[in-house]
Design a protein around this motif. Structure first.
Motif, PDB file in Angstrom:
ATOM      1  N   ASN A  53      34.417  29.193  38.396  1.00 16.97           N
ATOM      2  CA  ASN A  53      34.411  28.944  36.956  1.00 16.97           C
ATOM      3  C   ASN A  53      34.873  27.533  36.624  1.00 16.97           C
ATOM      4  N   ALA A  54      35.757  26.957  37.419  1.00 15.20           N
ATOM      5  CA  ALA A  54      36.154  25.564  37.212  1.00 15.20           C
ATOM      6  C   ALA A  54      34.949  24.651  37.418  1.00 15.20           C
ATOM      7  N   ILE A  66      40.998  35.322  30.775  1.00 15.72           N
ATOM      8  CA  ILE A  66      42.128  34.431  31.044  1.00 15.72           C
ATOM      9  C   ILE A  66      42.866  34.031  29.770  1.00 15.72           C
ATOM     10  N   LEU A 117      38.651  37.410  39.160  1.00 15.70           N
ATOM     11  CA  LEU A 117      38.626  36.157  38.422  1.00 15.70           C
ATOM     12  C   LEU A 117      38.449  35.012  39.417  1.00 15.70           C
ATOM     13  N   ASP A 118      37.253  34.511  39.522  1.00 17.83           N
ATOM     14  CA  ASP A 118      36.928  33.443  40.466  1.00 17.83           C
ATOM     15  C   ASP A 118      37.203  32.092  39.799  1.00 17.83           C
ATOM     16  N   TYR A 119      38.434  31.613  39.972  1.00 15.97           N
ATOM     17  CA  TYR A 119      38.846  30.374  39.317  1.00 15.97           C
ATOM     18  C   TYR A 119      38.044  29.172  39.820  1.00 15.97           C
ATOM     19  N   GLU A 120      37.794  29.110  41.128  1.00 11.42           N
ATOM     20  CA  GLU A 120      37.087  27.966  41.700  1.00 11.42           C
ATOM     21  C   GLU A 120      35.662  27.854  41.156  1.00 11.42           C
ATOM     22  N   CYS A 127      46.142  40.560  33.489  1.00  9.73           N
ATOM     23  CA  CYS A 127      46.804  39.268  33.383  1.00  9.73           C
ATOM     24  C   CYS A 127      47.521  38.937  34.691  1.00  9.73           C
ATOM     25  N   ILE A 128      47.376  37.709  35.163  1.00  9.53           N
ATOM     26  CA  ILE A 128      47.909  37.313  36.462  1.00  9.53           C
ATOM     27  C   ILE A 128      49.424  37.487  36.548  1.00  9.53           C
ATOM     28  N   PHE A 143      34.974  35.895  31.735  1.00 12.99           N
ATOM     29  CA  PHE A 143      36.054  35.211  32.442  1.00 12.99           C
ATOM     30  C   PHE A 143      36.972  34.513  31.450  1.00 12.99           C
TER      31      PHE A 143
END
Length: 112
Positions: free
Chosen positions: A8-9, A89, A3-6, A96-97, A85
């Motif tokens: 995807n943000a 989330i 999960l590439d949060y950066e 799940c984190i 993604f």
């Protein structure tokens, strides 16, 4: 799944503009020339170029040059990755984190 949060943000930031959302909607029907896209907006070609650069930089849109014309299309592979993604989330899964951090159960499970 990574999960590439950066990344995807950055994509969600690009999509926070209503004109870019409309461009994505138009491109969902297939490839369009810049001139065809412009017919749907009340802004100039340089403004369209800016919006397209933002969408290309976050890899949601592809550009193909034909002479002096630019043709744009959705990058369906990356659009599908974005959808996955978002589903990951927003869904309680084994990925799940909070489960990965050792609690074994999401905090929201305790509120049900």
């Amino acid at each position: 799944m990574n999960l590439d949060y950066e990344l995807n943000a950055k994509i969600f930031k690009a999509l926070s503009d209503q004109n870019r959302l409309k461009i994505i909607d138009i491109l969902s029907c297939g490839e369009k020339c810049a001139c065809d896209l412009l017919e749907n907006f009340d802004f100039t070609q340089p403004t369209l170029s800016h919006h397209m650069k933002v969408l290309i930089d976050c890899k949601l849109v592809k550009c193909r040059k034909e002479g002096v014309w630019s043709h744009y299309s959705l990058d369906n592979t990356n659009a599908n990755k974005l959808l996955l993604f978002l589903m990951n989330i927003m869904t309680d899964t084994d990925e799940c984190i909070c489960k990965k951090q050792g609690s074994g159960k999401c905090e929201t499970d305790n509120k049900k």
